[in-house]
Design an enzyme around this catalytic site. Structure first.
Site, PDB file in Angstrom:
ATOM      1  N   LEU A  40      24.490 -11.409   8.088  1.00 26.91           N
ATOM      2  CA  LEU A  40      23.127 -10.570   7.346  1.00 26.91           C
ATOM      3  C   LEU A  40      22.737 -11.987   6.158  1.00 26.91           C
ATOM      4  O   LEU A  40      23.732 -11.891   5.363  1.00 26.91           O
ATOM      5  CB  LEU A  40      23.325  -9.206   7.113  1.00 26.91           C
ATOM      6  CG  LEU A  40      22.035  -8.303   6.274  1.00 26.91           C
ATOM      7  CD1 LEU A  40      22.122  -6.480   6.793  1.00 26.91           C
ATOM      8  CD2 LEU A  40      22.589  -8.709   4.477  1.00 26.91           C
ATOM      9  N   LEU A  41      21.327 -11.654   5.796  1.00 32.44           N
ATOM     10  CA  LEU A  41      21.013 -12.270   4.861  1.00 32.44           C
ATOM     11  C   LEU A  41      20.082 -11.640   4.271  1.00 32.44           C
ATOM     12  O   LEU A  41      19.135 -11.320   5.164  1.00 32.44           O
ATOM     13  CB  LEU A  41      20.131 -14.089   5.516  1.00 32.44           C
ATOM     14  CG  LEU A  41      19.562 -14.654   4.751  1.00 32.44           C
ATOM     15  CD1 LEU A  41      18.983 -16.500   4.823  1.00 32.44           C
ATOM     16  CD2 LEU A  41      18.093 -14.416   4.465  1.00 32.44           C
ATOM     17  N   ASP A  43      18.563 -10.780   0.213  1.00 35.66           N
ATOM     18  CA  ASP A  43      17.772 -12.214  -1.180  1.00 35.66           C
ATOM     19  C   ASP A  43      17.802 -13.023  -1.326  1.00 35.66           C
ATOM     20  O   ASP A  43      19.032 -13.882  -1.571  1.00 35.66           O
ATOM     21  CB  ASP A  43      17.921 -11.249  -2.074  1.00 35.66           C
ATOM     22  CG  ASP A  43      18.210  -9.772  -2.820  1.00 35.66           C
ATOM     23  OD1 ASP A  43      17.697  -9.196  -1.766  1.00 35.66           O
ATOM     24  OD2 ASP A  43      18.248  -9.041  -3.249  1.00 35.66           O
ATOM     25  N   SER A 103      22.818  -9.985  -6.458  1.00 39.19           N
ATOM     26  CA  SER A 103      22.014 -10.536  -6.801  1.00 39.19           C
ATOM     27  C   SER A 103      21.554 -11.372  -7.971  1.00 39.19           C
ATOM     28  O   SER A 103      21.760 -10.894  -9.044  1.00 39.19           O
ATOM     29  CB  SER A 103      20.342 -10.661  -6.155  1.00 39.19           C
ATOM     30  OG  SER A 103      20.388 -10.599  -4.779  1.00 39.19           O
ATOM     31  N   GLU A 220      14.185  -4.025  -8.413  1.00 31.77           N
ATOM     32  CA  GLU A 220      15.450  -4.700  -8.121  1.00 31.77           C
ATOM     33  C   GLU A 220      15.050  -5.984  -8.508  1.00 31.77           C
ATOM     34  O   GLU A 220      13.136  -6.138  -8.061  1.00 31.77           O
ATOM     35  CB  GLU A 220      15.965  -4.392  -6.365  1.00 31.77           C
ATOM     36  CG  GLU A 220      16.483  -3.343  -6.532  1.00 31.77           C
ATOM     37  CD  GLU A 220      17.229  -3.412  -5.195  1.00 31.77           C
ATOM     38  OE1 GLU A 220      18.131  -3.110  -5.321  1.00 31.77           O
ATOM     39  OE2 GLU A 220      16.324  -3.400  -3.726  1.00 31.77           O
TER      40      GLU A 220
END
Ligand code: FRU
Length: 484
Positions: A40-41, A43, A103, A220
């Site tokens: 999974l990718l 941000d 992130s 976020e």
């Protein structure tokens, strides 16, 4: 933690090798977008140009297609078109990031590349802890974690993350996405002279400005930057209720434009505007490049919104990045234009100076396939609805009567329900569409509005057709290019 770090890296590379064929055999794999090699990718992180090379890091779970203890994967490009994958930049191997190198962002200073990211930690009772961590690199590829530089200040829950760093005059600044103890979303500002010691200046938005007091329960991935003398704050608020054609996705990504007084930490700004009107767009990050352009890349995904139903997970991967988009402020609004380098992707141009569209959907020679750019202009004269039908799955429709532009697609969950997103356009002029196998990005009026989405058509279906409402024949200019 050197051993654990090595072990985690080896395990991640082993996953890439193990599933390489499965991933590459996916007919929905994109051709010219950044994707994870497996897993999974989410941000975009640490987006920066140094010595001519753009670095783009990404939130990566190599072990499955769900969210988990994230790594920072690493891509570079010299031309924003061809991307090269590199060794893992950060692995979640330390006490302060054991449940994820979450992130963050990058800055170059005196020949060193600095990364700031959030160390996500869950204690033995599953309670969250958060640490803002600094890592450095001399070569831009191998990073050393220097340790925690910011601990959670008073007044916030541990939903405190995603530091974005920049320099303004003689100081460095960091903005962090936060949730106050009374469960309101905030953007919190820090200042430093040496990148290591950070002074907490407080919340500069979300705290004391009218409607923003009630604007979601968590913000976020904030990103603050100057554009044309204005201070733009991009962020991804969670907890907004749908309202008419607005806030239709589970979470939003948007911005406000205003003026930040760095001394008093007062930010006067206008209303929140959504960056994208499609289904999959979140947590964008910007950088300013050596040409002085403000470039944004977003996550072409949406957290927690039926992620497990994307068919790519059968092929052991999920999500991608958007195309890089140059930002411009036009009358207080951010316009997003695909960077001009993307023209390098074009081949086999076809141009129809004038086509007559009517109620019978027509296809045009040279305009079909699953990876192409399509451009329609002279649309200001249309008086009846016009439509683009894409691969029997997605429709774009503009109705000049109510001035609504619609993107609809067939749901990838039940393959039947038609899902719609809308935006209002005061005057339609042109539409630029980028199709890439299972993604679509639609730029209206040179980026005034954008729709970004995934779609999963029958892979054999390559047809694209154009139509107009029954009231009359609409004359438009049509161009298309195959993409290499
Ligand atoms: C946004 C986000 C960030 C966090 C990261 C974790 O999609 O939830 O707030 O740092 O993803 O992967």
């Amino acid at each position: 933690m050197a051993d654990l770090d090595q072990t985690l890296r080896q395990q991640a590379y082993a996953e890439v090798e193990k599933h390489k064929h499965t991933v590459e055999a996916d007919p929905y794999r994109l051709r010219y977008h950044v994707m994870p090699p497996v897993g999974l990718l989410n941000d975009p992180n640490g987006f920066i140009q140094v010595d001519g090379v753009y670095h783009l890091f990404y939130q990566w779970n190599p072990f499955n297609t769900g969210h988990g203890a994230k790594f920072w994967g690493h891509y570079t490009t010299k031309d924003l078109v061809t991307w090269e994958h590199h060794d893992i930049a950060l692995a979640p191997s330390d006490w302060f990031d054991k449940n994820g190198c979450y992130s963050g962002s990058a800055i170059e200073h005196d020949g060193t590349l600095y990364l700031f990211y959030t160390g996500n930690v869950k204690d033995e009772n599953n309670n969250r802890e958060t640490y803002q961590v600094m890592a450095t690199s001399k070569d831009g590829y191998k990073f050393t974690k220097e340790g925690v530089v910011i601990n959670l200040p008073e007044g916030y829950t541990p939903h405190f993350r995603d530091p974005k760093v920049w320099k303004h005059k003689d100081h460095f600044y960091l903005v962090i996405g936060a949730q106050s103890k009374d469960l309101k979303g905030k953007a919190v500002l820090f200042r430093s002279t040496d990148l290591t010691n950070w002074e907490h200046l407080g919340a500069f938005a979300g705290a004391h400005i009218g409607p923003f007091r009630e604007f979601g329960y968590m913000w976020e991935c904030p990103d603050l930057f100057e554009l044309d003398g204005q201070d733009v704050l991009v962020f991804s608020p969670q907890g907004l209720e749908p309202s008419g054609i607005y806030y239709q996705n589970l979470y939003q990504a948007g911005y406000v434009v205003g003026t930040l007084d760095y001394d008093s930490v007062e930010y006067n700004h206008g209303d929140f505007i959504e960056l994208d009107r499609g289904f999959e767009f979140y947590a964008p990050q910007t950088t300013v490049d050596e040409k002085g352009r403000r470039i944004m890349i977003g996550w072409l995904g949406m957290p927690e919104e039926r992620e497990e139903d994307h068919p790519t997970i059968e092929h052991k991967w999920i999500h991608a990045m958007t195309l890089p988009r140059e930002l411009k402020l036009v009358n207080g609004k951010l316009y997003q234009r695909p960077v001009e380098e993307l023209k390098e992707l074009r081949k086999d141009e076809v141009t129809y100076e004038v086509v007559e569209l009517n109620e019978k959907a027509q296809a045009f020679q040279g305009i079909e396939g699953d990876a192409l750019e399509i451009y329609l202009e002279t649309l200001d004269t249309v008086t009846s609805p016009i439509a683009v039908h894409i691969r029997n799955d997605v429709n774009l429709v503009y109705n000049p009567t109510d001035k609504l532009f619609k993107l609809d697609r067939i749901s990838y969950v039940d393959h039947q329900t038609v899902e719609e997103r809308f935006c209002h356009i005061s005057q339609l002029n042109n539409i630029r569409i980028f199709l890439d196998i299972s993604s679509i990005e639609v730029f209206i009026n040179d980026g005034e509005e954008v729709f970004t989405a995934r779609f999963y058509p029958n892979v054999e279906e390559k047809g694209i057709s154009f139509a107009a409402g029954a009231e009359g024949t609409e004359r438009v200019k049509l161009q298309a290019w195959k993409i290499k």
